[in-house]
Design a protein around this motif. Structure first.
Motif, mmCIF file in Angstrom:
data_model
loop_
_atom_site.group_PDB
_atom_site.id
_atom_site.type_symbol
_atom_site.label_atom_id
_atom_site.label_comp_id
_atom_site.label_asym_id
_atom_site.label_seq_id
_atom_site.Cartn_x
_atom_site.Cartn_y
_atom_site.Cartn_z
ATOM 1 N N LEU A 275 40.273 28.437 12.658
ATOM 2 C CA LEU A 275 41.090 27.469 13.792
ATOM 3 C C LEU A 275 40.822 27.689 15.301
ATOM 4 O O LEU A 275 40.762 26.096 16.218
ATOM 5 N N SER A 276 40.185 28.888 16.426
ATOM 6 C CA SER A 276 40.239 28.847 17.057
ATOM 7 C C SER A 276 39.064 28.152 17.481
ATOM 8 O O SER A 276 38.712 27.255 18.456
ATOM 9 N N LEU A 277 38.194 28.667 16.951
ATOM 10 C CA LEU A 277 36.885 28.451 17.341
ATOM 11 C C LEU A 277 36.494 26.655 17.112
ATOM 12 O O LEU A 277 36.160 25.933 18.100
ATOM 13 N N ILE A 278 37.041 25.855 15.780
ATOM 14 C CA ILE A 278 36.738 24.590 15.444
ATOM 15 C C ILE A 278 37.908 23.909 16.775
ATOM 16 O O ILE A 278 37.647 23.227 17.585
ATOM 17 N N ASN A 279 38.869 24.402 17.541
ATOM 18 C CA ASN A 279 39.591 24.373 18.546
ATOM 19 C C ASN A 279 39.632 23.710 19.614
ATOM 20 O O ASN A 279 39.243 22.575 20.362
ATOM 21 N N VAL A 280 38.257 24.737 19.882
ATOM 22 C CA VAL A 280 37.421 25.286 21.088
ATOM 23 C C VAL A 280 36.265 23.909 21.646
ATOM 24 O O VAL A 280 36.514 23.390 22.091
ATOM 25 N N LEU B 225 36.924 16.306 22.747
ATOM 26 C CA LEU B 225 37.944 15.480 24.104
ATOM 27 C C LEU B 225 38.379 15.220 24.826
ATOM 28 O O LEU B 225 37.956 14.317 25.615
ATOM 29 N N MET B 226 37.250 16.690 25.166
ATOM 30 C CA MET B 226 37.195 15.893 26.635
ATOM 31 C C MET B 226 35.986 15.303 27.066
ATOM 32 O O MET B 226 36.766 14.500 28.094
ATOM 33 N N ASN B 227 35.635 15.285 26.697
ATOM 34 C CA ASN B 227 34.330 14.453 26.967
ATOM 35 C C ASN B 227 34.596 12.712 26.752
ATOM 36 O O ASN B 227 34.213 11.751 27.368
ATOM 37 N N THR C 90 48.748 26.704 18.755
ATOM 38 C CA THR C 90 48.694 26.417 17.854
ATOM 39 C C THR C 90 48.037 27.172 16.979
ATOM 40 O O THR C 90 49.104 28.062 15.697
ATOM 41 N N PRO C 91 47.222 28.228 16.744
ATOM 42 C CA PRO C 91 46.544 29.965 16.473
ATOM 43 C C PRO C 91 47.730 31.015 16.834
ATOM 44 O O PRO C 91 48.002 30.979 15.776
#
Length: 265
Positions: A80-85, A91-93, A19-20
């Protein structure tokens, strides 16, 4: 979480990562490529080079102080990339029922622990052996149940993949965090913008850079920096010098020691 939910979550993660980039490509609109005009190689006739430089200077002059919103969109994509990571890690957790956030730390602790005290966290998340139940028809025709131990060789690969992903997410999060801090400093510190332009483009006179940064806004600085990374250094030096001269002439001054070679039509 069943298999379909996991597949849907993986698809969501893939979309979020893209998305970013998609947003910036849409917002950027090919501005840098259009302004480059094949001046990244600098191999063209002098007449053509002067014409292209004049077009670039005219654009920068006429649109000076109007690039803030364009630059903020880029910075927003970085945020947004920072928030995404960070969001991807959570999410993986969730994907691993709360075992992913500390996965890398547990692996490091496992490697550094004594042989007698080792509890492999990778086996806990990705078991390599499990109990299997088989049903088959027996000699009498009745359904028979058989229990056996099954080896899961694919989990040996999976554990290595997710160890790599954990460290990759951590590295991305740290680098992106410092990038965001760097952008914040650039936004609020004109002196930093001057320093970065001086360090990046040593061929340009210091007084020219000072004048350009003083008379422009942060978005213009960002455009200059991006153009300088994609245009031949000598050509870009001439562009900035001539732009500085136009700014100086606008104030009834002239930068000493430089005579602009591009004449206005």
């Amino acid at each position: 979480m069943d298999r379909n939910e996991k597949e849907n979550e993986n698809m969501i993660e893939a979309i979020l990562f893209y998305t970013p980039r998609w947003l910036w490509k849409s917002w950027e609109g090919g501005k840098i490529h259009a302004l480059m005009m094949d001046l990244d190689v600098g191999v063209c006739s002098e007449i053509e080079k002067k014409q292209k430089k004049k077009l670039m200077i005219d654009y920068l002059w006429e649109n000076l102080r109007y690039h803030n919103w364009w630059a903020y969109k880029y910075y927003f994509c970085e945020l947004l990339s920072l928030i995404n990571v960070i969001g991807q890690m959570f999410l993986m957790n969730r994907f691993f029922d709360g075992a992913f956030l500390m996965f890398g730390f547990e692996v490091i602790a496992f490697i550094n622990s004594d042989q007698e005290d080792r509890i492999d966290p990778m086996i806990q998340i990705f078991p390599r052996m499990t109990k299997c139940t088989f049903y088959k028809f027996g000699v009498s025709g009745d359904m028979e149940k058989h229990d056996a131990m099954c080896i899961l060789p694919l989990n040996v690969v999976n554990e290595k993949i997710y160890i790599f992903l954990w460290f990759w997410f951590i590295i991305l999060a740290i680098l992106t965090f410092f990038t965001v801090i760097y952008r914040i400093i650039i936004i609020f510190s004109p002196r930093m913008r001057v320093y970065l332009l001086r360090m990046r483009y040593r061929l340009v006179r210091k007084d020219a850079i000072d004048l350009i940064v003083r008379r422009s806004k942060m978005g213009d600085w960002f455009l200059f920096y991006m153009l300088g990374e994609n245009v031949d250094s000598v050509i870009f030096r001439d562009v900035l010098q001539e732009l500085a001269n136009k700014l100086a002439r606008h104030n009834f001054h002239h930068i000493p020691g430089f005579k602009g070679e591009i004449q206005e039509a």
